[in-house]
Scaffold this motif. Structure first.
Motif, PDB file in Angstrom:
ATOM      1  N   HIS A 155      11.154  21.049  -4.456  1.00 11.44           N
ATOM      2  CA  HIS A 155      10.406  20.020  -3.276  1.00 11.44           C
ATOM      3  C   HIS A 155       9.605  20.934  -2.492  1.00 11.44           C
ATOM      4  N   GLU A 200      15.714  20.662  -4.864  1.00 10.57           N
ATOM      5  CA  GLU A 200      15.356  20.742  -3.214  1.00 10.57           C
ATOM      6  C   GLU A 200      14.493  22.027  -3.234  1.00 10.57           C
ATOM      7  N   GLU A 210      14.998  12.007  -6.048  1.00  8.75           N
ATOM      8  CA  GLU A 210      15.917  11.499  -5.277  1.00  8.75           C
ATOM      9  C   GLU A 210      16.545  10.374  -5.366  1.00  8.75           C
ATOM     10  N   GLU A 216      13.524  21.008   3.033  1.00 13.93           N
ATOM     11  CA  GLU A 216      13.789  20.932   1.669  1.00 13.93           C
ATOM     12  C   GLU A 216      14.500  22.275   1.342  1.00 13.93           C
TER      13      GLU A 216
HETATM   14 FE   LIG Z   1      14.084  16.868  -1.338  1.00 10.42          FE
END
Ligand SMILES: [Fe+2]
Ligand SMILES: [Fe+2]
Ligand SMILES: [Zn+2]
Lengths: 95, 123, 521
Positions: free
Chosen positions: C144, C141, C236, C111
């Motif tokens: 995440h 990201e 996502e 990520e």
């Molecule tokens: Fe991701």
């Protein structure tokens, strides 16, 4: 080849209290929608196209709802997001 | 002829000169090589095993020093029956090129070169 | 550049988007476009009009921050509640966490890698729309990586295998699989990255990674993971959209782009699919309460949605389904069994534990895989005889690795599904080995890049991994007792029994489990 109008599109939505109105609105506005429950999520599919209308969600929610809020509900989708404006989100295949 | 053989492959481009060396080249192992030993059709072993060996090693030494200690981990393998219990071959893609093994032949004699796959199956 | 007039109270989404995104783009006057955007031509992609790139989400920075903050707020409320109520004790079993150990070691660092590359795209793409979408994805990201690490850090207080994920990601053999996958994409140009990660991974395959992982978490009492998973996954859907817009944009811009995109699709489908072998075994073997087999997930999320939906759409542009997709379909009956068997045999060198599936679990597998599981069951029965004779098996050697996917070469032939596949190619005098036609195909197209692969087994034999013996290597991996090996009798298992007042624990106290002692080194 299956016609664009029949190939299913769909969306996975997190299953919780806030999203119930959204799921009910989708079911009401998409006649042929199929709903499947999986752990933690609800999967709605529909042949050809799937539409989410702001006013339908607001009626069930009893408050204002902007389509951006759908980002809190959606886990995944398949198809193509053809339109996402103030009043409507439309998922369909292009070709 | 499959689709894979017929389609055009675009050229891969880079921003500048790009020609790095292999990170597994034989020279990195001195006089040794890596070899893979593969019991074809025996799923007990999850994959072929890789060993670092001298290509001058005789097959007898390979059998006792490398092969048996590893493969006797399979409870159904009986080392006592010797290497004659297997047919030996070099695996090249899906082809099996038979090799004749004997105690004094070296791995090099058998054609085991760097990263070659020496395969065997029950005779 | 002009300063936009003060916006009226309520602009439509469309207008707000173009004011806040497209209007912030400008034509350079004193440097050339080539100087500002030096990375968008070398891959051979032709773009005529960057303004044709659409972002259907019409996301602006105010809407982005508002909803992302809300997502984080909801997640952190769940995390607090779970930690305060000792929620980890209500998991189905401590062995469930093996799936999460794999997740933090294999996925969370990537990520972070995804965030790095989208930051690069946010700088280097030529259109204002795609640059802003890349910027949002870059921030997503990073979020995440942070939320995943933060969520799983609660388990690190009580269980092994979580404490050193970052170093392990860089060093441990099975983690070279996800690491090399992402680094292959990171070292490509911006368009290949978009097709590799934006399209092939996010749109085509990410459902197979996240949705089963998170539903599995929900089914096994892991509320925090389910919540971070769904929270990440809600971003996502934007990432999927970026990927889909990217491929359509490239295909529409110029016909010459089609074969280039097709090759990337062929390559990255297969790379991504091979990576998902780790997810396949997780679904079928690592969840104490099973909920969906890999085969069913693959049929639902790949065959139904992608083969019957997406690829018919892309056929319009002259794109066909990826090469070797037939092999992936054939393998759905096998891949999870082969992958878990590999992990089981090598888990003495891993930061997770494994165990022979229980009889009841094997019955479930047999229901899911009536054609193939009976053959794999025989292997487990053979292993059970070993255990009954006092020796749980760990392989005492190193496996042959595929030069491209880096997975031990345990995958089998399509037409001979219980015989492992062997493929090789010679390039500039050196032989390279592959697990499949798919990996061989990629190598033959990019031999120079893939001969550079850092294969853990080859590196160990060169002496680059801490030393010549297994303990040297495990030490260099940063493994500690209790991280790996057999689950039954492991530190996690013993603690679990103790915390649940299980009488079996008393026995374990008197006879320290043999398997655990061997496996936990
Ligand atoms: Fe991701
Ligand atoms: Fe993503
Ligand atoms: Zn491979």
């Amino acid at each position: 080849m299956t016609a664009t109008a029949e190939r299913p599109v769909g969306v996975d939505i997190q299953e919780n209290e806030q999203n119930r109105a959204v799921i009910e609105a989708i079911e009401a506005d998409n006649e042929d929608a199929t709903v499947r429950h999986m752990p933690g999520l609800v999967r709605v599919t529909s042949p050809g196209r799937l539409v989410i209308n702001r006013t339908s969600v607001e009626e069930r929610l009893g408050r204002e709802w902007e389509t951006h809020e759908f980002q809190l509900a959606i886990i995944s989708y398949f198809g193509h997001i053809k339109e996402w404006d103030d009043d409507q989100i439309l998922i369909a295949w292009d070709h | 002829m499959t689709l894979q053989d017929t389609i055009a492959r675009p050229e891969i481009k880079s921003i500048g000169e790009y020609n790095p060396a292999s990170r597994s080249a034989q020279e990195l192992y001195g006089d040794d090589i890596l070899m893979h030993v593969w019991w074809k059709g025996n799923p007990w072993f999850v994959a072929a095993a890789t060993f670092r060996v001298s290509p001058q090693m005789t097959f007898a030494d390979f059998w006792t020093g490398v092969f048996v200690p590893y493969h006797e981990e399979d409870p159904d393998f009986d080392a006592g029956k010797g290497w004659e219990q297997f047919d030996w071959f070099l695996a090249v893609n899906r082809d099996a090129v038979p090799v004749g093994v004997s105690s004094e032949t070296t791995l090099a004699d058998l054609g085991v070169t760097h990263k070659a796959v020496l395969g065997f199956t029950a005779a | 550049m002009t300063i936009a007039p003060k916006a009226p109270r309520k602009l439509s989404m469309k207008d707000r988007y173009s004011a806040l995104t497209r209007d912030l783009d400008w034509e350079p006057s004193y440097v050339s476009k080539e100087q500002i955007y030096p990375l968008t031509t070398f891959e051979g992609i032709t773009i005529h009009d960057w303004s044709k790139w659409e972002d259907p989400f019409r996301l602006t920075v105010d809407a982005y921050t508002k909803y992302q903050a809300e997502k984080d707020k909801r997640l952190y409320a769940v995390l607090d509640g779970f930690a305060q109520s000792q929620g980890h004790l209500s998991l189905t079993d401590a062995s469930y966490l093996n799936a999460m150990k794999l997740f933090i070691q294999g996925i969370a660092p990537n990520e972070y890698n995804a965030h790095r590359n989208f930051a690069m795209l946010a700088r280097h793409l030529e259109g204002g729309g795609p640059r802003f979408a890349a910027l949002c994805q870059c921030l997503d990201e990073m979020r995440h990586a942070q939320t995943e690490i933060h969520t799983l850090s609660n388990y690190n207080k009580y269980y092994g295998g979580f404490h050193n994920f970052s170093q392990q990601h860089d060093r441990v053999w099975y983690l070279s699989v996800p690491k090399s996958f992402f680094e292959d994409a990171l070292s490509a140009g911006p368009f290949e990255w978009l097709i590799a990660i934006g399209f092939s991974f996010e749109y085509l395959l990410t459902n197979l990674l996240f949705v089963p992982f998170m539903s599995g978490a929900s089914f096994n009492g892991d509320l925090p993971t389910m919540t971070f998973g769904f929270s990440a996954q809600s971003d996502e859907s934007r990432h999927m959209t970026l990927g889909l817009e990217a491929i359509k944009f490239l295909l529409e811009q110029d016909e010459k782009n089609v074969p280039i995109v097709q090759y990337w699709l062929d390559k990255w489908f297969w790379r991504g699919y091979r990576l998902l072998a780790l997810v396949a075994q997780m679904l079928d073997y690592m969840l104490p309460r099973e909920f969906m087999s890999w085969k069913e997930a693959f049929e639902l999320y790949f065959e139904e949605q992608m083969m019957k939906g997406l690829f018919e759409d892309l056929a319009y542009y002259g794109i066909r389904p990826p090469l070797h997709v037939d092999k992936a379909i054939q393998e759905k009956e096998h891949v999870s069994h082969q992958a878990y068997w590999i992990l089981y045999q090598f888990s003495h060198a891993a930061a997770f534990t494994t165990s022979v599936p229980t009889a009841q679990h094997m019955d479930w597998l047999e229901e899911q895989y009536p054609e193939t599981f009976p053959t794999y069951r025989k292997l487990w029965e053979k292993e059970q005889r070993n255990i009954d004779n006092g020796g749980r098996h760990f392989i005492r050697g190193l496996p042959q690795l595929c030069q491209v996917c880096q997975i031990p070469m345990g995958f089998t032939e399509a037409d001979d599904p219980f015989v492992q596949a062997q493929r090789e190619s010679i390039f500039e005098g050196e032989r390279y080995n592959f697990c499949s036609d798919g990996c061989q195909y990629i190598f033959e197209h990019e031999p120079v890049k893939f001969r550079r692969a850092w294969l853990p087994v080859h590196q160990i034999y060169q002496g680059n991994c801490g030393g010549p013996t297994l303990p040297d290597v495990l030490n260099w991996y940063g493994l500690e007792p209790g991280d790996g090996g057999e689950y039954l009798g492991s530190i996690d298992h013993q603690n679990w029994l103790k915390w649940h007042g299980d009488p079996a624990h008393v026995e374990n106290d008197h006879a320290p489990a043999a398997a655990g002692a061997e496996g936990g080194q």
